[in-house]
Design an enzyme around this catalytic site. Structure first.
Site, mmCIF file in Angstrom:
data_model
loop_
_atom_site.group_PDB
_atom_site.id
_atom_site.type_symbol
_atom_site.label_atom_id
_atom_site.label_comp_id
_atom_site.label_asym_id
_atom_site.label_seq_id
_atom_site.Cartn_x
_atom_site.Cartn_y
_atom_site.Cartn_z
ATOM 1 N N ALA A 18 0.865 -1.178 0.000
ATOM 2 C CA ALA A 18 0.000 0.000 0.000
ATOM 3 C C ALA A 18 0.903 1.230 0.000
ATOM 4 C CB ALA A 18 -0.882 -0.019 1.238
ATOM 5 N N GLY A 43 0.691 -4.936 1.105
ATOM 6 C CA GLY A 43 -0.539 -4.991 0.312
ATOM 7 C C GLY A 43 -0.328 -5.642 -1.046
ATOM 8 N N GLU A 90 -0.602 -9.216 -0.348
ATOM 9 C CA GLU A 90 -2.011 -9.488 -0.020
ATOM 10 C C GLU A 90 -2.896 -9.454 -1.265
ATOM 11 O OE1 GLU A 90 -1.544 -6.424 3.031
ATOM 12 O OE2 GLU A 90 -2.586 -7.764 4.410
ATOM 13 N N GLU A 136 4.968 -4.958 7.162
ATOM 14 C CA GLU A 136 4.225 -3.898 7.857
ATOM 15 C C GLU A 136 4.744 -3.637 9.269
ATOM 16 O OE1 GLU A 136 2.850 -6.334 6.092
ATOM 17 O OE2 GLU A 136 1.236 -5.535 4.835
HETATM 18 N N1 CAA Z 1 4.626 3.163 -0.740
HETATM 19 C C1 CAA Z 1 5.054 4.311 -1.288
HETATM 20 N N2 CAA Z 1 6.186 4.420 -1.998
HETATM 21 C C2 CAA Z 1 6.936 3.335 -2.146
HETATM 22 C C3 CAA Z 1 6.569 2.088 -1.593
HETATM 23 C C4 CAA Z 1 5.348 2.031 -0.867
HETATM 24 N N3 CAA Z 1 4.877 0.878 -0.320
HETATM 25 N N4 CAA Z 1 7.513 1.173 -1.894
HETATM 26 C C5 CAA Z 1 8.438 1.825 -2.621
HETATM 27 N N5 CAA Z 1 8.091 3.124 -2.786
HETATM 28 C C6 CAA Z 1 8.833 4.164 -3.512
HETATM 29 C C7 CAA Z 1 10.035 4.652 -2.724
HETATM 30 O O1 CAA Z 1 9.636 5.621 -1.765
HETATM 31 C C8 CAA Z 1 10.871 5.219 -3.839
HETATM 32 O O2 CAA Z 1 10.361 6.486 -4.192
HETATM 33 P P1 CAA Z 1 11.359 7.764 -4.353
HETATM 34 O O3 CAA Z 1 12.168 7.409 -5.551
HETATM 35 O O4 CAA Z 1 10.420 8.892 -4.555
HETATM 36 O O5 CAA Z 1 12.161 7.803 -3.089
HETATM 37 C C9 CAA Z 1 10.595 4.285 -5.003
HETATM 38 O O6 CAA Z 1 9.380 3.627 -4.695
HETATM 39 C C10 CAA Z 1 11.657 3.225 -5.208
HETATM 40 O O7 CAA Z 1 11.845 2.562 -3.970
HETATM 41 P P2 CAA Z 1 13.285 2.339 -3.289
HETATM 42 O O8 CAA Z 1 14.212 3.455 -3.658
HETATM 43 O O9 CAA Z 1 13.059 2.085 -1.845
HETATM 44 O O10 CAA Z 1 13.730 1.003 -4.079
HETATM 45 P P3 CAA Z 1 14.722 -0.112 -3.563
HETATM 46 O O11 CAA Z 1 14.957 -1.006 -4.740
HETATM 47 O O12 CAA Z 1 15.909 0.462 -2.865
HETATM 48 O O13 CAA Z 1 13.906 -0.936 -2.445
HETATM 49 C C11 CAA Z 1 11.930 -2.034 -1.542
HETATM 50 C C12 CAA Z 1 12.777 -1.682 -2.805
HETATM 51 C C13 CAA Z 1 12.708 -2.995 -0.675
HETATM 52 C C14 CAA Z 1 10.663 -2.718 -2.038
HETATM 53 C C15 CAA Z 1 11.608 -0.741 -0.747
HETATM 54 O O14 CAA Z 1 11.089 0.221 -1.644
HETATM 55 C C16 CAA Z 1 10.606 -0.931 0.347
HETATM 56 O O15 CAA Z 1 10.960 -1.435 1.408
HETATM 57 N N6 CAA Z 1 9.332 -0.506 0.133
HETATM 58 C C17 CAA Z 1 8.290 -0.550 1.145
HETATM 59 C C18 CAA Z 1 7.780 -1.960 1.366
HETATM 60 C C19 CAA Z 1 6.712 -1.974 2.449
HETATM 61 O O16 CAA Z 1 6.968 -1.670 3.583
HETATM 62 N N7 CAA Z 1 5.492 -2.385 2.059
HETATM 63 C C20 CAA Z 1 4.369 -2.469 2.981
HETATM 64 C C21 CAA Z 1 3.546 -1.221 2.937
HETATM 65 S S1 CAA Z 1 2.291 -1.209 4.157
HETATM 66 C C22 CAA Z 1 1.014 -2.044 3.467
HETATM 67 O O17 CAA Z 1 1.105 -2.624 2.416
HETATM 68 C C23 CAA Z 1 -0.296 -1.911 4.199
HETATM 69 C C24 CAA Z 1 -0.943 -3.050 4.784
HETATM 70 O O18 CAA Z 1 -0.905 -4.210 4.519
HETATM 71 C C25 CAA Z 1 -1.783 -2.751 5.891
#
Ligand code: CAA
Length: 258
Positions: free
Chosen positions: A65, A109, A112, A132
């Protein structure tokens, strides 16, 4: 509805939806989910479509998400809009089969969403995770429930409590994905599976999906009873007569989807 966050295409009787926010690894914001829900609805109502494929890019199915959209949310806001319930579950509610083609990250998400599909075909570079906990929340789009049913308590607990990702091989071993293919083959293999499903009787496919899903909702005895009734109902279809006659006459069946 004009789509800005997904691409929609058709290949024969297969509807293809591609998540398309490459700059943010297909992070799922509400606009994308509204569009996805609309596209699923349209494919479901389109009689020529027998199966839907949901995919992302080679680098990410979806990295979760959209954290930027989610960060300022309040309890009352989330409760009032019934966050995640209204549109996000549309994929799980689709009556036609939905296959997830997962390459790269399927996190939070994103994992999921893949779990809402009927089965997952994964590329060798796929990574599944529920990170998360690192954001001080827990999976909220079915992860605590669907993941646990698929991989069991121990692995679900470990993934949700430590945020550890599973690679494709472990995901297949654990029953999270149906099979793993090379990244180059992912698109073709998924389409092949989808086209195969489309060649069969569409109502029988839908009844089969509904009956398997019942296994998650009921006791074994009730599930068997439901299966038996659904099975009996199939003798009311023209396709059952044709399917069995074609076997007896040693020819390919011509299903009419009724
Ligand atoms: N939401 C918003 N933006 C996101 C994102 C997310 N879930 N995942 C990645 N992005 C964005 C980053 O902020 C980045 O944007 P900028 O260039 O503007 O900084 C861009 O995508 C590229 O990401 P990274 O530079 O981080 O890429 P990477 O290759 O170094 O790492 C990754 C990849 C390991 C997937 C890392 O991006 C990451 O950890 N992302 C978040 C994963 C996460 O925590 N997901 C769970 C979200 S919570 C959820 O889903 C809700 C729920 O169930 C209740």
């Amino acid at each position: 509805m004009a789509y800005e966050n997904i691409l929609v295409d058709e290949n024969g009787h297969v509807g293809i939806i591609t998540l398309n926010r490459p700059d943010v690894l297909n992070a799922l914001n509400s606009a994308l989910i509204e569009e996805l829900s609309d596209a699923i609805e349209k494919f479901e109502n389109n009689d020529t479509i027998g199966c839907v494929v949901l995919k992302g890019s080679d680098k990410a199915f979806a990295a979760g998400a959209d954290i930027k959209e989610m960060q300022p949310k309040t309890y009352m806001g989330a409760y009032k809009e019934d966050y995640f319930t209204r549109t996000w579950e549309r994929v799980a509610d689709c009556r036609k089969p939905v296959i997830a083609a997962v390459a790269g990250y399927a996190l939070g998400g994103g994992c999921e969403l893949a779990l809402m599909c009927d089965f997952i075909i994964a590329a060798e570079n796929a990574k599944f995770g529920q990170p998360e906990i690192t954001l001080a929340v827990m999976p909220g789009i079915g992860g605590t429930q669907r993941l646990t049913r698929l991989v069991g308590k121990s692995k679900a607990m470990e993934m949700c409590l430590t945020g550890r990702m599973m690679d494709a091989e472990e995901a297949e071993r654990s029953g999270l994905v149906s099979r793993v293919v090379s990244l180059e083959d992912l698109h073709d293999e998924t389409l092949k599976a989808a086209n195969k499903i489309c060649d069969f009787s569409h109502p029988i496919v839908m009844l089969t999906k509904e009956t398997i899903n019942r296994a998650y909702e009921t006791t074994l005895a009730e599930g068997i009873r439901f299966e038996r009734r659904m099975f009996h109902s199939m003798f009311a279809t023209a396709d059952q007569k044709e399917g069995m006659l074609a076997f007896i006459e040693k020819r390919k069946a011509q299903f009419k989807h009724r």
